[in-house]
Design a protein around this motif. Sequence first.
Motif, mmCIF file in Angstrom:
data_model
loop_
_atom_site.group_PDB
_atom_site.id
_atom_site.type_symbol
_atom_site.label_atom_id
_atom_site.label_comp_id
_atom_site.label_asym_id
_atom_site.label_seq_id
_atom_site.Cartn_x
_atom_site.Cartn_y
_atom_site.Cartn_z
ATOM 1 N N ARG A 237 38.831 -6.157 26.125
ATOM 2 C CA ARG A 237 38.557 -5.501 24.616
ATOM 3 C C ARG A 237 37.118 -5.954 23.998
ATOM 4 N NH1 ARG A 237 43.258 -7.266 21.550
ATOM 5 N NH2 ARG A 237 44.204 -4.917 21.641
ATOM 6 N N ALA B 234 34.474 -4.892 20.479
ATOM 7 C CA ALA B 234 34.085 -4.428 19.147
ATOM 8 C C ALA B 234 32.724 -4.840 18.825
ATOM 9 C CB ALA B 234 35.031 -4.787 18.042
ATOM 10 N N MET C 20 30.189 5.555 18.593
ATOM 11 C CA MET C 20 30.515 4.927 19.775
ATOM 12 C C MET C 20 29.313 5.484 20.969
ATOM 13 S SD MET C 20 32.936 3.868 21.821
ATOM 14 C CE MET C 20 34.045 3.867 20.704
ATOM 15 N N SER D 30 27.742 1.837 21.879
ATOM 16 C CA SER D 30 28.876 0.669 22.410
ATOM 17 C C SER D 30 28.547 -0.110 23.163
ATOM 18 C CB SER D 30 30.030 1.716 22.868
ATOM 19 O OG SER D 30 29.701 2.441 24.147
ATOM 20 N N GLU E 156 34.841 4.707 15.361
ATOM 21 C CA GLU E 156 35.409 5.439 16.510
ATOM 22 C C GLU E 156 35.948 4.177 17.811
ATOM 23 O OE1 GLU E 156 32.844 9.535 17.688
ATOM 24 O OE2 GLU E 156 31.763 7.630 17.860
ATOM 25 N N THR E 157 36.941 4.738 17.975
ATOM 26 C CA THR E 157 37.749 3.602 19.058
ATOM 27 C C THR E 157 38.072 4.625 20.413
ATOM 28 O OG1 THR E 157 38.810 2.385 17.478
ATOM 29 C CG2 THR E 157 39.738 2.351 19.763
ATOM 30 N N GLU F 104 39.554 -1.351 25.740
ATOM 31 C CA GLU F 104 39.571 -0.732 24.491
ATOM 32 C C GLU F 104 38.278 -1.166 23.519
ATOM 33 O OE1 GLU F 104 41.369 -2.157 20.484
ATOM 34 O OE2 GLU F 104 42.899 -1.768 22.006
ATOM 35 N N THR G 84 35.830 -0.557 19.912
ATOM 36 C CA THR G 84 35.859 -0.092 18.661
ATOM 37 C C THR G 84 34.233 -0.302 17.984
ATOM 38 O OG1 THR G 84 38.040 -0.211 18.057
ATOM 39 C CG2 THR G 84 36.526 -0.198 16.103
ATOM 40 N N SER H 131 32.000 0.626 14.674
ATOM 41 C CA SER H 131 31.904 1.000 13.350
ATOM 42 C C SER H 131 30.403 0.760 12.610
ATOM 43 C CB SER H 131 33.152 0.690 12.330
ATOM 44 O OG SER H 131 33.060 0.945 10.900
#
Length: 387
Positions: A148, A150, A168, A171, A212-213, A226, A228, A230
């Motif tokens: 994961r 973020a 994204m 990312s 966006e995820t 995963e 995320t 922002s």
Amino acid sequence: MTIDVAVVGGRFGGEFLPLYRSHPEVGRVALCDIDQDTLHRVADTYGVRDRFDSLETLLASDDFDAVHIATPVRFHVDQSVAVLDSGRHCASAVPMATTLDGIRRVLAAQRSSRRTYMMMETMVFGREFFHVRDLYERGELGALTFLRGAHIQNLDGYPRYWYGYPPMTYSTHALSPLLALAGARVRTAVGLGSGRLTPDRRGDFDNPFPVETALFQLDKGDLAAEVTVSFFQTGRTYYEGFSVYGHEAGVEWPQLNEDDGLRVYRLEPLGGGDGPVGRGRSASATVVHPLDRPDLLPPELAPFVRPTTFHPGEGAPAVRLGSAHGGSHPHLVHEFVTSIVDSRAPVVDALTAAAWTAPGICGHESALRGGERIEVPDFVSEQEVRA
């Protein structure tokens, strides 16, 4: 052997000038910026004599072996291609590109020029990544189960070119350490947007989402990741990190700031801890403050992994420097320089950069299509077909 390096973009790029000036395998260092005030102020601060007011002027000269691009995202593709086409080695800030076509343009230029390209991804050269990588390589995490990442950052008040930016497609800070640890690439992406940008934040992009995820299916170990990202309208302090879970242990990024340390969870034997005997496995939790890795650097760069003082010389006053992005900047510079000097591919070479950048582009496209699963290109296979 030494190389001469020019940095393009004085605001962010200025942070790298002391590193190149201190590297034992770098000779001359130049700064290039189209803003005259920035160019001369930053160059004066760090004692840089060679100065260019445009990339075109720099590339028209016969000087400098390598160029480090630290300009806004929208310039990365065109400037990377121009640098490579000029016969020079190229380092670029993230991301490599914001479209698949842009990725392919940079790959084609690198392949044609046979020069080094490196994406300067900070997260895979920070002290936290080094620590988690060592845990994994020692087998302490066991087989990986889930990943994961973020990146949450409020860009209100930033230059207008950030407004509406598709999150994204930026990312790599959240995704790259996950792919690097797993030794994997992304096969498919499923993305969703959340919320709606206010009209004053829409900018010039097609993106309507402040958040966006994406779920990424990897090509090894049946793993999923995963991520995320922002940049607006999300009430949280700055967060840029990753968490990794394995059969035996997991590591989570600190919730508030890096100084709080990583939290490491280790599963206890069945029936141990406070749980009922024979039911489930409890986990111990410890906080770990990763150590710096100056042993990976030449002595001249080792002090820069933490805040330090740089002496530009020639009567210029000393400069107090910070240490952003987990102390990664000296490691990035050392990797780029030594990959050129040693005639080897850097850790984040062109194909790796493409594999770490494309999933976010596909994740954004999926979000625009309401969560449609998107195949992520395999650029290694594409190059093999061309060969």
